[in-house]
Design an enzyme around this catalytic site. Structure first.
Site, PDB file in Angstrom:
ATOM      1  N   GLY A  40      21.544  20.126 -13.229  1.00  0.00           N
ATOM      2  CA  GLY A  40      20.360  20.877 -12.817  1.00  0.00           C
ATOM      3  C   GLY A  40      19.734  20.118 -11.674  1.00  0.00           C
ATOM      4  CG  HIS A  41      21.601  18.859  -8.775  1.00  0.00           C
ATOM      5  ND1 HIS A  41      22.706  18.542  -8.031  1.00  0.00           N
ATOM      6  CD2 HIS A  41      21.758  18.222  -9.952  1.00  0.00           C
ATOM      7  CE1 HIS A  41      23.497  17.748  -8.749  1.00  0.00           C
ATOM      8  NE2 HIS A  41      22.945  17.551  -9.922  1.00  0.00           N
TER       9      HIS A  41
HETATM   10  P1  GDP Z   1      19.039  15.689 -10.117  1.00  0.00           P
HETATM   11  O1  GDP Z   1      19.682  16.324 -11.295  1.00  0.00           O
HETATM   12  O2  GDP Z   1      19.435  14.273  -9.931  1.00  0.00           O
HETATM   13  O3  GDP Z   1      19.197  16.486  -8.849  1.00  0.00           O
HETATM   14  O4  GDP Z   1      17.473  15.668 -10.430  1.00  0.00           O
HETATM   15  P2  GDP Z   1      16.607  16.865 -11.076  1.00  0.00           P
HETATM   16  O5  GDP Z   1      16.414  17.913 -10.047  1.00  0.00           O
HETATM   17  O6  GDP Z   1      17.148  17.273 -12.399  1.00  0.00           O
HETATM   18  O7  GDP Z   1      15.254  16.105 -11.396  1.00  0.00           O
HETATM   19  C1  GDP Z   1      14.516  15.499 -10.422  1.00  0.00           C
HETATM   20  C2  GDP Z   1      13.143  16.169 -10.347  1.00  0.00           C
HETATM   21  O8  GDP Z   1      12.267  15.363  -9.614  1.00  0.00           O
HETATM   22  C3  GDP Z   1      13.135  17.505  -9.629  1.00  0.00           C
HETATM   23  O9  GDP Z   1      12.179  18.340 -10.232  1.00  0.00           O
HETATM   24  C4  GDP Z   1      12.728  17.154  -8.197  1.00  0.00           C
HETATM   25  O10 GDP Z   1      12.059  18.213  -7.531  1.00  0.00           O
HETATM   26  C5  GDP Z   1      11.783  16.026  -8.453  1.00  0.00           C
HETATM   27  N1  GDP Z   1      11.748  14.990  -7.427  1.00  0.00           N
HETATM   28  C6  GDP Z   1      12.764  14.475  -6.694  1.00  0.00           C
HETATM   29  N2  GDP Z   1      12.330  13.434  -5.943  1.00  0.00           N
HETATM   30  C7  GDP Z   1      11.011  13.313  -6.210  1.00  0.00           C
HETATM   31  C8  GDP Z   1       9.999  12.401  -5.776  1.00  0.00           C
HETATM   32  O11 GDP Z   1      10.241  11.488  -4.996  1.00  0.00           O
HETATM   33  N3  GDP Z   1       8.749  12.572  -6.305  1.00  0.00           N
HETATM   34  C9  GDP Z   1       8.454  13.564  -7.207  1.00  0.00           C
HETATM   35  N4  GDP Z   1       7.218  13.646  -7.680  1.00  0.00           N
HETATM   36  N5  GDP Z   1       9.392  14.419  -7.638  1.00  0.00           N
HETATM   37  C10 GDP Z   1      10.643  14.297  -7.153  1.00  0.00           C
HETATM   38  P1  IMO Z   2      22.241  16.239 -13.484  1.00  0.00           P
HETATM   39  O1  IMO Z   2      23.342  16.528 -12.491  1.00  0.00           O
HETATM   40  C1  IMO Z   2      21.040  14.702 -17.367  1.00  0.00           C
HETATM   41  C2  IMO Z   2      24.040  14.926 -20.569  1.00  0.00           C
HETATM   42  C3  IMO Z   2      23.710  15.839 -21.730  1.00  0.00           C
HETATM   43  C4  IMO Z   2      24.428  15.116 -22.848  1.00  0.00           C
HETATM   44  C5  IMO Z   2      25.693  14.599 -22.157  1.00  0.00           C
HETATM   45  C6  IMO Z   2      26.926  15.468 -22.367  1.00  0.00           C
HETATM   46  O2  IMO Z   2      21.147  17.249 -13.439  1.00  0.00           O
HETATM   47  O3  IMO Z   2      21.789  14.828 -13.388  1.00  0.00           O
HETATM   48  P2  IMO Z   2      27.645  17.823 -21.391  1.00  0.00           P
HETATM   49  O4  IMO Z   2      27.010  19.178 -21.483  1.00  0.00           O
HETATM   50  O5  IMO Z   2      27.855  17.318 -20.008  1.00  0.00           O
HETATM   51  O6  IMO Z   2      28.916  17.728 -22.216  1.00  0.00           O
HETATM   52  O7  IMO Z   2      26.604  16.823 -22.115  1.00  0.00           O
HETATM   53  O8  IMO Z   2      25.388  14.531 -20.781  1.00  0.00           O
HETATM   54  N1  IMO Z   2      23.981  15.559 -19.241  1.00  0.00           N
HETATM   55  C7  IMO Z   2      22.983  15.381 -18.359  1.00  0.00           C
HETATM   56  N2  IMO Z   2      21.827  14.700 -18.465  1.00  0.00           N
HETATM   57  N3  IMO Z   2      21.358  15.305 -16.207  1.00  0.00           N
HETATM   58  C8  IMO Z   2      22.522  15.974 -16.081  1.00  0.00           C
HETATM   59  O9  IMO Z   2      22.950  16.477 -14.892  1.00  0.00           O
HETATM   60  C9  IMO Z   2      23.377  16.073 -17.195  1.00  0.00           C
HETATM   61  N4  IMO Z   2      24.578  16.654 -17.417  1.00  0.00           N
HETATM   62  C10 IMO Z   2      24.937  16.321 -18.668  1.00  0.00           C
HETATM   63  O10 IMO Z   2      22.324  15.919 -21.950  1.00  0.00           O
HETATM   64  O11 IMO Z   2      23.687  13.988 -23.253  1.00  0.00           O
HETATM   65 MG    MG Z   3      19.169  17.292 -13.081  1.00  0.00          MG
END
Ligand code: GDP
Ligand code: IMO
Ligand code: MG
Length: 427
Positions: A40-41
């Site tokens: 989830g990005h």
């Molecule tokens: P990813 O899975 O590594 O791409 O990260 P996620 O999107 O799951 O989680 C990161 C969250 O932090 C998202 O809601 C971004 O919009 C937010 N985010 C990223 N960089 C920053 C930052 O420098 N400051 C704040 N406050 N939020 C950030």
């Molecule tokens: P991003 O790309 C955080 C975790 C799950 C679980 C384990 C195995 O957004 O950083 P799976 O469904 O892959 O077999 O689950 O990995 N997990 C993540 N945790 N960010 C993720 O992706 C994840 N993708 C899988 O919560 O512990």
């Molecule tokens: Mg994520």
């Protein structure tokens, strides 16, 4: 400077999407190379929020977005994500899909859920998206690939073969209904016409692009400590999110990777089960969760929160050859009087200062902290390092020392523009 890999250095959700997006319109190709829609990005562009699960973050930039062979593709998710973006005016027509990527079939999702239920207290806490079972089939050589969609007879035969054993397991062990292979094949084939024009020899195309000096960014999903080889096994995902995964997951040689960018959150989070030495189970953890909005993008689960753990990040930097760290969410730490930073673990009365290899030690590890001064100023508008309060600068410099890698970028907010760059990632 053609090949850049972006990886997570903790347990995911470090802000890889934002950091990838940050590289922006200079990028010619953005390649997802591992994982599936368990990722989830989240990106915030011009105040608009986009949550991507399967598509590369580069979909919002002018370059070519690519799904490499190392990814497992849920076709339903792929097209609903494409349709949702198109409805918001994003052009997705350049998306390229590797012929060798594997498909997450409906039965993988069923198996993911029933296996977790069956494991009970030993569950992994997966995202339930069928990712593990799809990779298991790939390794077992009974997976269905994108290219199989283009040959109806072959696809029907492969689905039938895959279900022979699975139906026995589903019915006899998990007490579930058997799955009809014809129904599965019909569903998969319903996407064939939309898939066909996207299918390409990704490995060839990327190598040609690199030869021509184009900029290719490999966008990691998950993170080093969720890697099936290097993570907190068995509490890991079923793929190789590490930098080397960019090679196997897209078909480029290791010498193509010029920069390895490790994304590290200024504190630590984890979703699902598994050890987490600096986890905070008290009100401080809740405070971080609320301040950081730490709820999963994919499943909505509250993320477990804790202090920054340099042992975790240093291991990721070392084992991936990280050249630059991008420190995200520093703004979330505003307002603490003191900020603890872990400098070692106490394990059975001994202090260690590097991340242990034995799972038992990681489980037993008690963090040893030093306490750095916090800051109260709002830093979300800072665009240069000098604009940060001195104690905030000192926090960053101390982390840099402890992780033994230079920090080249700092995130001070979710917006695309909310960054401080100390070193250009493309030069
Ligand atoms: P990813 O899975 O590594 O791409 O990260 P996620 O999107 O799951 O989680 C990161 C969250 O932090 C998202 O809601 C971004 O919009 C937010 N985010 C990223 N960089 C920053 C930052 O420098 N400051 C704040 N406050 N939020 C950030
Ligand atoms: P991003 O790309 C955080 C975790 C799950 C679980 C384990 C195995 O957004 O950083 P799976 O469904 O892959 O077999 O689950 O990995 N997990 C993540 N945790 N960010 C993720 O992706 C994840 N993708 C899988 O919560 O512990
Ligand atoms: Mg994520």
């Amino acid at each position: 400077m053609p090949g850049i890999v972006v990886i997570g250095t903790q347990w995911g959700d470090e802000g890889k999407g934002k950091a990838t997006d940050q590289l922006g319109d200079r990028v010619d190709y953005t390649v997802r190379y591992s994982g599936g829609n368990n990722a989830g990005h989240t990106l915030v562009v011009n105040g608009e929020k986009y949550a991507l699960h399967l598509l590369p973050s580069g979909i919002l930039n002018p370059g070519v977005p690519v799904i490499g062979n190392g990814v497992v593709v849920d076709l339903e998710v792929l097209f609903s994500e494409i349709d949702a973006l198109e409805a918001r005016g994003v052009d997705t027509s350049k998306l390229v899909l590797s012929a060798n990527a594997h498909i997450i079939a409906p039965y993988h999702k069923v198996l993911d859920k029933v296996t977790e239920r069956f494991l009970g207290k030993r569950k992994i806490g997966t995202t339930g998206r069928g990712v593990g079972p799809a990779y298991a089939d790939k390794i077992n050589r009974v997976g269905i690939r994108i290219q199989d969609l283009l040959d109806e007879d072959l696809l029907r035969d492969k689905v039938e073969a895959a279900l022979v054993q699975k139906n026995q397991v589903l019915v006899k062990i998990y007490n579930q209904m058997a799955i009809d292979p014809a129904e599965v094949a019909d569903e998969l084939l319903s996407y064939a016409d939309r898939v066909r024009p996207m299918v390409r020899d990704v490995a060839r195309e990327l190598n040609d692009a690199l030869d021509a000096g184009r900029l290719v960014v490999f966008e990691g999903a998950q993170a080093h400590h969720l890697d099936v080889d290097h993570g907190t096994y068995p509490y890991v995902t079923s793929s190789n999110p590490i930098a080397a995964g960019a090679c196997t997951g897209s078909g480029v040689g290791p010498n193509r990777l010029d920069r390895i960018v490790g994304i590290a959150k200024a504190y630590t989070t984890r979703v699902g089960e598994g050890p987490f030495p600096t986890e905070l189970l008290d009100e401080d953890g809740e405070r971080l969760r609320v301040a950081g909005g730490e709820f999963g993008t994919t499943t909505g689960r509250p993320r477990r929160c804790g202090w920054f753990d340099p042992l975790v990040v240093e291991a990721a930097c070392t084992y991936n050859g990280v050249t630059d760290v991008f420190l995200t969410k520093l703004d979330i730490l505003t307002g603490w009087d003191k900020i603890p930073v872990c400098t070692g673990y106490e394990i059975d009365g001994q202090i260690v200062s590097t991340y242990p290899v034995m799972m038992d030690d990681i489980v037993k590890a008690q963090p040893v902290y030093e306490f750095l001064d916090g800051w109260t100023e709002d830093i979300s508008g800072a665009r240069t390092f000098e604009e940060l309060p001195p104690t905030c600068q000192a926090y960053v410099r101390r982390l840099e020392e402890l992780i033994r890698c230079r920090i080249s970028g700092i995130g001070v907010g979710p917006g695309r523009e909310q960054v401080i760059m100390l070193h250009d990632l493309i030069d």
